[in-house]
Write an enzyme that holds these catalytic residues in place. Structure first.
Site, PDB file in Angstrom:
ATOM      1  N   GLU A 215      -5.398   5.011   5.312  1.00  0.00           N
ATOM      2  CA  GLU A 215      -5.837   3.986   5.974  1.00  0.00           C
ATOM      3  C   GLU A 215      -7.029   4.473   6.780  1.00  0.00           C
ATOM      4  O   GLU A 215      -7.554   5.415   7.092  1.00  0.00           O
ATOM      5  CB  GLU A 215      -4.947   4.515   7.846  1.00  0.00           C
ATOM      6  CG  GLU A 215      -3.759   3.946   7.850  1.00  0.00           C
ATOM      7  CD  GLU A 215      -3.255   2.506   7.994  1.00  0.00           C
ATOM      8  OE1 GLU A 215      -4.906   1.987   7.595  1.00  0.00           O
ATOM      9  OE2 GLU A 215      -2.414   2.140   8.693  1.00  0.00           O
TER      10      GLU A 215
ATOM     11  N   LYS B  68       0.615  -0.865  -0.092  1.00  0.00           N
ATOM     12  CA  LYS B  68      -0.379  -0.459  -0.180  1.00  0.00           C
ATOM     13  C   LYS B  68       0.660   1.361   0.039  1.00  0.00           C
ATOM     14  O   LYS B  68       1.046   1.970  -1.285  1.00  0.00           O
ATOM     15  CB  LYS B  68      -0.597   0.014   1.124  1.00  0.00           C
ATOM     16  CG  LYS B  68      -1.550   1.009   1.369  1.00  0.00           C
ATOM     17  CD  LYS B  68      -2.234   0.942   3.152  1.00  0.00           C
ATOM     18  CE  LYS B  68      -1.286   1.023   3.584  1.00  0.00           C
ATOM     19  NZ  LYS B  68      -2.040   1.430   4.488  1.00  0.00           N
ATOM     20  N   THR B  69       1.799   1.403   0.515  1.00  0.00           N
ATOM     21  CA  THR B  69       2.490   2.360   1.271  1.00  0.00           C
ATOM     22  C   THR B  69       3.202   2.659  -0.110  1.00  0.00           C
ATOM     23  O   THR B  69       3.593   4.371  -1.262  1.00  0.00           O
ATOM     24  CB  THR B  69       3.381   2.693   2.164  1.00  0.00           C
ATOM     25  OG1 THR B  69       2.770   1.806   3.406  1.00  0.00           O
ATOM     26  CG2 THR B  69       4.200   3.843   2.524  1.00  0.00           C
TER      27      THR B  69
ATOM     28  N   GLN C  20      -8.954  -4.068   8.072  1.00  0.00           N
ATOM     29  CA  GLN C  20      -8.206  -3.603   9.169  1.00  0.00           C
ATOM     30  C   GLN C  20      -8.745  -2.187   9.985  1.00  0.00           C
ATOM     31  O   GLN C  20      -8.259  -1.898  10.418  1.00  0.00           O
ATOM     32  CB  GLN C  20      -7.109  -2.880   8.320  1.00  0.00           C
ATOM     33  CG  GLN C  20      -6.552  -4.753   7.893  1.00  0.00           C
ATOM     34  CD  GLN C  20      -4.704  -3.941   7.759  1.00  0.00           C
ATOM     35  OE1 GLN C  20      -3.732  -3.441   8.673  1.00  0.00           O
ATOM     36  NE2 GLN C  20      -4.366  -4.127   6.259  1.00  0.00           N
TER      37      GLN C  20
ATOM     38  N   ARG D 228       0.739  -9.800  10.724  1.00  0.00           N
ATOM     39  CA  ARG D 228       2.304  -8.429  11.064  1.00  0.00           C
ATOM     40  C   ARG D 228       3.133  -9.975  10.963  1.00  0.00           C
ATOM     41  O   ARG D 228       4.228  -8.546  10.829  1.00  0.00           O
ATOM     42  CB  ARG D 228       2.405  -7.941  12.577  1.00  0.00           C
ATOM     43  CG  ARG D 228       0.987  -7.332  13.151  1.00  0.00           C
ATOM     44  CD  ARG D 228       1.152  -6.064  11.836  1.00  0.00           C
ATOM     45  NE  ARG D 228       0.246  -6.382  10.854  1.00  0.00           N
ATOM     46  CZ  ARG D 228      -0.154  -5.415  10.180  1.00  0.00           C
ATOM     47  NH1 ARG D 228       0.646  -4.505   9.949  1.00  0.00           N
ATOM     48  NH2 ARG D 228      -1.338  -6.263   9.131  1.00  0.00           N
TER      49      ARG D 228
END
Length: 645
Positions: free
Chosen positions: A209, A29-30, A239, A603
């Site tokens: 987000e 995503k980033t 999320q 994670r």
DNA sequence: TAAATCCGCCTTTTT
DNA sequence: GGCGGATTTA
């Protein structure tokens, strides 16, 4: 750098209109956002100043800025506006807030300041009434603010307290975190010409987000993007874990997108880990349907064990970490222990400190670790005291700060005296500082203060005079140093704290404040107001302890692990009542808890170990526990059940 | 006025 | 079990 996949490419290059990017955990995503910014600047020749990226944490904003700087020139990267919602609003309000009846030097109040203030306002309104339930009032006020609403007639108590609070905040020239957002929206809605200025400046807007936005943030973003219509939101409904704080998943579920791009390729975790995550999240009804696909090999099965007691669980986890370190050559910082709530951390800390392990050739005692969250630097009492002194220097109307330190260190101004003069200053609608100044000049004999109290106030006003002068003539850090001496703060700590360790710790924090100011002074155009507001908005920076890059094991809650990844992850305390938590038993609550576990599982990159205990002390009582119901949703064939030993 | 003790509470928490 | 707020006591 590896090439973007097809969907990532599409997400990075679709720049016009309303774009929704549904980005699963670990789907890059980033990277997509960073490429998108680079594409706007280099491919589309858009000026970097026209690009606005809004995030929820400073960490996310910093990371993005850093990565953008690798792709475009340094000047271009720093011209892009990448910041949190709150910092962004702060920057606008600093320029425009005079239109709303505040002055430029307003103070930012934290939650504790707000609580105290709400308490005062409520007590004044309902004096003598027994059983004033404050908690629901506090909750519903902050809830309403997040939703961008004001109290209705249906709740007269809340309404009155709310209005009293507004008046007080104006009198004190103070804002809280929520009002940074609400006032910016108010500004844009009452002054269209101001809104238009910012609309024309920021023609390309991105929100990271997005699943965590609350209605007021949503309104801000819609207002800003209304004119040019280029709004790109990135997020993952699976999320969304902040509904309890007013975030609305609906925003991402119902976003009116012209183009929707789904990123479902996961580049982080092994397929076993992903299978577990997918299996769990599938049980939620309220979501965009999607399945993450693995690209990182199958990996090993997940280990799971149930220990007899929480202490056994702690020891078993530590034993496995030492093993992993030997076998896979992990470093401490590549491993993390994640838990639902902070109280779990304590027993781990104790054992970690005592564990003896082999470091190279020698045996050492204590595994290096760092706990995230906990009391931040700026929340520590001694730091808050000094900040309060700085706050009244910057904004003399800041009554909360004044009350905090007017009798600390002790000056003989009793609570009773304070009570009398605060009632008086409210009644007369005068700033407290002004009233005290008059008292020091022996005005207001009708208040009938004790001579001790009056003397204390006189002493304080002399100190305040001196402070004001010092802060004008000397540098900020020198002035603070002078102040610490002047109020003999070292002695105050000495009297307050019994243990040597505690004294030393507090004194170190005082020194850290001074050096923080020294560091800050090196920036261009340093002002006290700017120092105070930026330290409120970015609280951690200063702590000497987290020198980055150190090899330390990570301990944190599921919540604060969001956005991070570790080769080896231990999820501990996976018991019913803890996850899902006893207090989130509604249907929506359970779904959010499930998303929380989903975040925690995803994670992990290579190794994931799940554990729980059959007995655990809670609130000082030993209770027996069952495994979390969510664990039964994971297919058995990918779990390796082991004995805890 | 300030220390000492008692009582009641208890998720998560970017800003 | 531990922290903060309130109340009691010197």
């Amino acid at each position: 750098m590896a090439k973007l996949n097809k969907n990532q490419q599409k997400a990075a290059t679709t720049t016009e209109g309303k774009v929704l990017i549904l980005a699963g955990a670990g789907s890059g995503k980033t990277r997509v956002l960073v490429h998108r910014i680079a594409h706007l600047i280099q491919g589309k020749k858009i000026s970097p100043t026209a690009i606005l990226g809004l995030t929820f944490t400073n960490k996310a904003a910093e990371e993005m800025r850093e990565r953008v700087a690798h792709m475009v020139s340094k000047e271009e990267a720093s011209a892009v506006t990448l910041s949190t919602f709150h910092s962004f609003c702060m920057r606008i309000l600093r320029k425009e807030i005079h239109r709303l009846g505040f002055t430029q030097k307003f103070t930012l109040y934290d939650e504790k300041d707000m609580r105290r203030l709400i308490m005062q306002v409520a007590e004044e309104l309902y004096e003598g009434e027994e059983e004033l339930a404050l908690e629901p009032i506090i909750t519903s006020i902050s809830y309403l603010k997040g939703k961008g609403m004001t109290p209705s007639e249906k709740e007269p108590f809340v309404k009155e307290v709310y209005e009293g609070l507004r008046t007080a905040m104006r009198a004190y020239n103070a804002l809280d975190f929520d009002s940074l957002l609400t006032l910016t929206v108010e500004l844009f809605e009452t002054f269209p010409e101001v809104l238009e200025k910012y609309q024309d400046r920021f023609r390309y807007i991105m929100i990271d987000e997005y699943q965590d936005t609350n209605p007021i943030q949503y309104r801000l973003a819609s207002l800003l993007s209304e004119k040019h219509g280029n709004l790109c939101v990135v997020g993952d409904d699976d999320q969304s874990i902040y509904a309890w704080r007013g975030a609305e998943v609906e925003h991402i579920l119902n976003f009116p997108a012209d183009v929707t791009v789904k990123l479902e390729q996961n580049y982080r975790s092994t397929s076993h880990i992903l299978k577990a995550a997918n299996a769990v999240i599938r049980n939620n009804v309220h979501r965009h349907d999607k399945v993450l696909e693995a690209n990182a090999g199958e990996g090993e099965t997940l280990e799971i064990f149930n220990a007899p007691t929480e202490q056994d669980e702690v020891e078993a986890v530590i034993k496995r970490m030492l093993q992993l370190k030997e076998e896979k050559n992990y470093r401490w910082k590549e491993m993390a222990i994640l838990y639902r709530s902070n109280n779990i951390a304590r027993s781990f800390e104790l054992s970690l400190m005592q564990t003896v392990w082999r470091k190279g050739e020698q045996w050492v005692r204590g595994i290096p670790y760092q706990v995230f969250g906990g009391l931040g630097f700026f929340e520590r009492a001694e730091v808050k005291d000094l900040m309060a002194y700085l706050r009244i220097t910057s904004n003399p109307k800041d009554q909360e700060a004044l009350l905090r330190i007017v009798n600390y260190p002790r000056r003989g101004i009793s609570d009773k005296t304070l009570d009398t003069i605060t009632q008086f200053n409210r009644q007369k609608r005068l700033p407290l500082m002004a009233v005290m100044e008059k008292i020091a000049a022996d005005a207001y004999p009708e208040l009938e203060l004790t001579s001790r109290g009056t003397q204390g106030i006189k002493n304080f006003m002399i100190l305040y005079q001196g402070m004001t002068e010092k802060f004008q003539s000397a540098s900020l850090s020198e002035a603070l140093k002078w102040l610490v001496e002047k109020i003999d703060y070292k002695n105050a700590i000495f009297n307050e704290v019994k243990s040597d360790k505690g004294r030393e710790f507090k004194w170190e924090n005082v020194q850290a404040c001074i050096s923080a100011l020294q560091t800050y002074e090196k920036e261009e155009d340093p002002t006290l107001h700017d120092f105070l507001s930026s330290s409120m908005l970015n609280k951690k920076t200063i702590d000497k302890k987290d020198r980055f890059g150190e090899d330390k094991l990570n301990l944190m809650t599921f919540h604060s692990a969001k956005g991070l990844e570790f080769p080896a992850v231990f999820l501990v305390g996976l018991e019913d009542q803890l996850i899902p938590h006893a207090k989130s038993q509604t249907k929506e609550g359970i779904e959010e808890e499930r998303r929380l576990l989903y975040v925690a599982i995803t994670r992990a990159m290579e190794t994931l170990c799940l554990s729980m205990a059959r007995k655990r002390t809670q609130h000082g009582k030993l209770v027996s526990c069952n495994p979390s119901r969510f664990l039964f949703e994971i297919p058995k064939e990918i779990l390796k059940v082991t004995s805890w030993k």
